[in-house]
Design an enzyme around this catalytic site. Structure first.
Site, PDB file in Angstrom:
ATOM      1  N   ILE A 182       0.821  -1.208   0.000  1.00  0.00           N
ATOM      2  CA  ILE A 182       0.000   0.000   0.000  1.00  0.00           C
ATOM      3  C   ILE A 182       0.862   1.269   0.000  1.00  0.00           C
ATOM      4  CG2 ILE A 182      -0.262   0.331   2.502  1.00  0.00           C
ATOM      5  CD1 ILE A 182      -3.305   0.608   1.950  1.00  0.00           C
ATOM      6  N   VAL A 221       3.407  -6.020  10.482  1.00  0.00           N
ATOM      7  CA  VAL A 221       2.199  -6.841  10.322  1.00  0.00           C
ATOM      8  C   VAL A 221       2.533  -8.277  10.740  1.00  0.00           C
ATOM      9  CG1 VAL A 221       0.469  -7.701   8.708  1.00  0.00           C
ATOM     10  CG2 VAL A 221       1.393  -5.383   8.424  1.00  0.00           C
ATOM     11  N   HIS A 233       5.598 -12.123   5.762  1.00  0.00           N
ATOM     12  CA  HIS A 233       5.505 -11.600   4.393  1.00  0.00           C
ATOM     13  C   HIS A 233       6.904 -11.291   3.880  1.00  0.00           C
ATOM     14  CE1 HIS A 233       5.012  -8.354   7.329  1.00  0.00           C
ATOM     15  NE2 HIS A 233       5.692  -7.571   6.496  1.00  0.00           N
ATOM     16  N   MET A 234       7.091 -11.517   2.596  1.00  0.00           N
ATOM     17  CA  MET A 234       8.350 -11.176   1.946  1.00  0.00           C
ATOM     18  C   MET A 234       8.104  -9.977   1.038  1.00  0.00           C
ATOM     19  SD  MET A 234      10.871 -13.565  -0.344  1.00  0.00           S
ATOM     20  CE  MET A 234      11.595 -14.379   1.078  1.00  0.00           C
ATOM     21  N   HIS A 235       8.921  -8.930   1.224  1.00  0.00           N
ATOM     22  CA  HIS A 235       8.864  -7.771   0.337  1.00  0.00           C
ATOM     23  C   HIS A 235       9.702  -8.074  -0.903  1.00  0.00           C
ATOM     24  CE1 HIS A 235       7.539  -4.747   3.504  1.00  0.00           C
ATOM     25  NE2 HIS A 235       8.040  -5.697   4.284  1.00  0.00           N
TER      26      HIS A 235
HETATM   27  P1  DGP Z   1       6.644  -4.835   7.645  1.00  0.00           P
HETATM   28  O1  DGP Z   1       7.165  -3.556   8.238  1.00  0.00           O
HETATM   29  O2  DGP Z   1       7.737  -5.675   7.081  1.00  0.00           O
HETATM   30  O3  DGP Z   1       5.732  -5.582   8.601  1.00  0.00           O
HETATM   31  O4  DGP Z   1       5.786  -4.406   6.365  1.00  0.00           O
HETATM   32  C1  DGP Z   1       4.407  -4.226   6.381  1.00  0.00           C
HETATM   33  C2  DGP Z   1       4.031  -3.668   5.034  1.00  0.00           C
HETATM   34  O5  DGP Z   1       2.644  -3.844   4.866  1.00  0.00           O
HETATM   35  C3  DGP Z   1       4.297  -2.174   4.854  1.00  0.00           C
HETATM   36  O6  DGP Z   1       5.247  -1.989   3.796  1.00  0.00           O
HETATM   37  C4  DGP Z   1       2.943  -1.571   4.476  1.00  0.00           C
HETATM   38  C5  DGP Z   1       2.132  -2.777   4.103  1.00  0.00           C
HETATM   39  N1  DGP Z   1       0.725  -2.675   4.419  1.00  0.00           N
HETATM   40  C6  DGP Z   1       0.183  -2.366   5.616  1.00  0.00           C
HETATM   41  N2  DGP Z   1      -1.144  -2.378   5.550  1.00  0.00           N
HETATM   42  C7  DGP Z   1      -1.456  -2.739   4.271  1.00  0.00           C
HETATM   43  C8  DGP Z   1      -2.685  -2.927   3.584  1.00  0.00           C
HETATM   44  O7  DGP Z   1      -3.791  -2.783   4.118  1.00  0.00           O
HETATM   45  N3  DGP Z   1      -2.607  -3.277   2.283  1.00  0.00           N
HETATM   46  C9  DGP Z   1      -1.413  -3.450   1.637  1.00  0.00           C
HETATM   47  N4  DGP Z   1      -1.443  -3.790   0.360  1.00  0.00           N
HETATM   48  N5  DGP Z   1      -0.238  -3.272   2.258  1.00  0.00           N
HETATM   49  C10 DGP Z   1      -0.263  -2.926   3.558  1.00  0.00           C
END
Ligand code: DGP
Length: 122
Positions: free
Chosen positions: A35, A101, A105-107
């Site tokens: 997002i 979160v 998850h992998m970025h």
């Molecule tokens: P981390 O810090 O590694 O836990 O990354 C969490 C990521 O999740 C951060 O880059 C923003 C993304 N994110 C948070 N909320 C949402 C959402 O509702 N939708 C999407 N697509 N991404 C989200």
């Protein structure tokens, strides 16, 4: 498995309660755009199972889930055409990893240089 909060935002995405911009999906994995993209390509790859951390996924995930995850990452880098230019894979894990979160998850970052890996602590 460590405690899993099924109200976390990615659990809601997996249940279809919150929309997402899906890039790729297979039986055990979902990949969707972050997002708040930090690079032209910024995709999050998540297992569909309830795993909080990488360790939980590694320890408790099945071989099928693991291979589906690896295949999904490759499918994303293909779909985003970042293979030739290069890309970065990041998993923030737990408190010291600044994981926000609590669903592993992998970025996948690409489309522009990702800079140095991590800044030295002063
Ligand atoms: P981390 O810090 O590694 O836990 O990354 C969490 C990521 O999740 C951060 O880059 C923003 C993304 N994110 C948070 N909320 C949402 C959402 O509702 N939708 C999407 N697509 N991404 C989200």
């Amino acid at each position: 498995m460590s405690d899993y909060d099924n109200q976390n935002i990615f659990a809601k995405i997996l249940r279809g309660e919150i929309p997402n911009d899906t890039v790729f999906e297979n039986a055990h994995t979902l990949a969707f755009r972050d997002i708040e993209p930090q690079r032209p390509t910024h995709v999050l790859v998540i297992p569909k199972g309830p795993y909080r951390t990488w360790h939980d996924f590694a320890r408790d995930g099945s071989k099928s889930e693991h291979s589906a995850f690896v295949e999904a990452v490759a499918a994303v880098t293909d779909a985003e055409s970042v293979e030739s230019g290069g890309y970065r894979l990041v998993v923030n894990n737990g408190d010291d990893g600044n994981q926000e979160v609590p669903h592993v998850h992998m970025h996948v970052f690409g489309g522009a240089n990702c800079g140095p890996m991590i800044k030295r602590q002063s």
